[in-house]
Design a protein around this motif. Structure first.
Motif, PDB file in Angstrom:
ATOM      1  N   ALA A 135       0.899  -1.160   0.000  1.00 30.72           N
ATOM      2  CA  ALA A 135       0.000   0.000   0.000  1.00 30.72           C
ATOM      3  C   ALA A 135       0.935   1.206   0.000  1.00 30.72           C
ATOM      4  N   TYR A 172      -0.313  -0.956  -4.513  1.00 30.65           N
ATOM      5  CA  TYR A 172      -1.712  -0.545  -4.338  1.00 30.65           C
ATOM      6  C   TYR A 172      -1.659   0.972  -4.161  1.00 30.65           C
ATOM      7  N   GLY A 208      -4.360   4.287  -1.718  1.00 29.25           N
ATOM      8  CA  GLY A 208      -5.197   3.716  -0.664  1.00 29.25           C
ATOM      9  C   GLY A 208      -5.108   4.583   0.584  1.00 29.25           C
ATOM     10  N   ASN A 233      -5.005   9.035   0.484  1.00 29.15           N
ATOM     11  CA  ASN A 233      -5.937   9.311  -0.613  1.00 29.15           C
ATOM     12  C   ASN A 233      -7.098  10.226  -0.225  1.00 29.15           C
ATOM     13  N   GLN A 277      -6.604   2.436  -6.370  1.00 32.17           N
ATOM     14  CA  GLN A 277      -7.745   2.622  -5.469  1.00 32.17           C
ATOM     15  C   GLN A 277      -8.453   3.896  -5.912  1.00 32.17           C
ATOM     16  N   SER A 324      -9.605  -0.722  -7.588  1.00 32.29           N
ATOM     17  CA  SER A 324     -10.151  -1.146  -6.310  1.00 32.29           C
ATOM     18  C   SER A 324     -10.950   0.033  -5.782  1.00 32.29           C
ATOM     19  N   ALA A 325     -11.971  -0.239  -4.980  1.00 37.28           N
ATOM     20  CA  ALA A 325     -12.741   0.874  -4.434  1.00 37.28           C
ATOM     21  C   ALA A 325     -13.166   0.549  -3.012  1.00 37.28           C
ATOM     22  N   VAL A 326     -12.882   1.479  -2.119  1.00 34.81           N
ATOM     23  CA  VAL A 326     -13.319   1.338  -0.739  1.00 34.81           C
ATOM     24  C   VAL A 326     -14.846   1.377  -0.729  1.00 34.81           C
ATOM     25  N   TYR A 337     -12.530  -2.983  -1.568  1.00 31.38           N
ATOM     26  CA  TYR A 337     -11.693  -2.629  -0.414  1.00 31.38           C
ATOM     27  C   TYR A 337     -12.611  -2.571   0.813  1.00 31.38           C
ATOM     28  N   LYS A 371     -10.026  -6.953  -0.850  1.00 34.25           N
ATOM     29  CA  LYS A 371      -8.943  -6.642   0.098  1.00 34.25           C
ATOM     30  C   LYS A 371      -9.619  -6.639   1.458  1.00 34.25           C
TER      31      LYS A 371
END
Ligand code: SI3
Length: 288
Positions: A7, A40, A43, A48, A76, A101-103, A133, A161
């Motif tokens: 990360a 990554y 993140g 971010n 991310q 990737s997306a939280v 995420y 993740k």
């Protein structure tokens, strides 16, 4: 896409502007010294949620330019502003990122249908794969096995993740979805996750501890549990000291100890006090 992903940290100057030279050095350190399989980008560790869309795009560009095709790249792009998430998904896909990737959307209490719609909206806009995420302690979004299953029905969602200490759920997901990728997100629990047959890990401390993380994964895969526990113990001594001193600031100070221009964290993150800088250097001297 299996393997160990750092990360990535970003280097910022005192005013919070991107320090491009420092960022490139951090990238090179991760590839050459930590010997990771991928990065990554943007993140939590990349700060971010503290930076502008323009800065996010610039970081994605610099990292891709420095890495080329040497290691895999995950972008991310998750954001509470879904237009930004879509814009970044398209931007990084065009740049050649291997996956996005997306939280999970946070702050407001979104229901599961809203979370599902968020992922499907992002994916409708791009021809790329996505890794969920999931970090319930920071987002407040706790998904159960059935809900992961519903998200996984979208074939472009290739994995998760998993940053949670819930090994019961982790085992259930592994068992139910053998074809999806599971990355462990808590570095201090890497061995416990490894025995459940995860596909890789994504961690902040790999910026300074990548080799031990790899040893843990490999020793566990070979069934050498006593040795694996020893390396996880050393890793956790390092992580405990870092957490106690200030997570991201201390990792940056450790990188600086190795001659890398890791810069500052962005406000509202604080600067380390003089004695904490000293402690960070001692941690680096002992473990790097
Ligand atoms: O998005 C990211 O930067 C991460 O991958 C975060 C990663 O899960 C880290 N979590 C946070 C909140 O920083 C962990 O690597 C974590 O720092 C580490 O396990 C220490 O607790």
């Amino acid at each position: 896409m299996k393997g160990l992903y750092t990360a990535l940290m970003c280097s910022f100057d005192e005013k919070g502007k991107i320090n491009e030279k420092g960022l490139r050095e951090i990238v090179r350190h991760n590839i050459q010294e930590s010997q990771i399989d991928g990065l990554y980008v943007n993140g939590s560790t990349g700060e971010n949620f503290l930076i502008s869309t323009e800065d996010k795009k610039r970081i994605f560009e610099i990292v891709k330019d420095e890495v080329g095709d040497q290691v895999k790249l995950i972008a991310q792009v998750g954001s509470l502003n879904i237009d930004e998430a879509v814009e970044l998904a398209q931007f990084t896909t065009d740049l050649g990122y291997d996956a996005i990737s997306a939280v999970t959307p946070f702050y407001y209490k979104f229901n599961f249908e809203e979370v599902k719609d968020y992922y499907n909206t992002i994916l409708e806009s791009v021809d790329n794969d996505l890794i969920i995420y999931s970090i319930p302690a920071l987002t407040g979004v706790n998904m159960n096995l059935e809900q992961f299953g519903e998200l996984f029905e979208n074939e472009k969602i290739i994995g998760v993740k998993f940053t949670a200490p819930d090994f019961f759920l982790l085992e259930r997901i592994r068992h139910a979805f053998p074809d999806k990728l599971i990355y462990s997100g808590f570095d201090e629990m890497l061995l416990s996750a490894s025995v459940l047959n995860i596909d890789g890990a994504i961690g902040s401390t790999f910026n300074v501890n990548g080799k031990r993380a790899r040893q843990i994964m490999e020793l566990s895969a070979e069934g050498k549990m006593e040795e694996a526990r020893k390396v996880q113990k050393e890793t956790n001594d390092l992580i405990a000291a870092v957490l106690d001193n200030g997570l991201y600031q201390t990792i940056k100070e450790m990188l600086k100890f190795k001659g890398i221009d890791a810069g500052h964290c962005r406000k509202p993150m604080r600067e380390l006090k003089e004695e904490e800088v000293g402690r960070a250097r001692q941690i680096a001297e002992k473990y790097m």
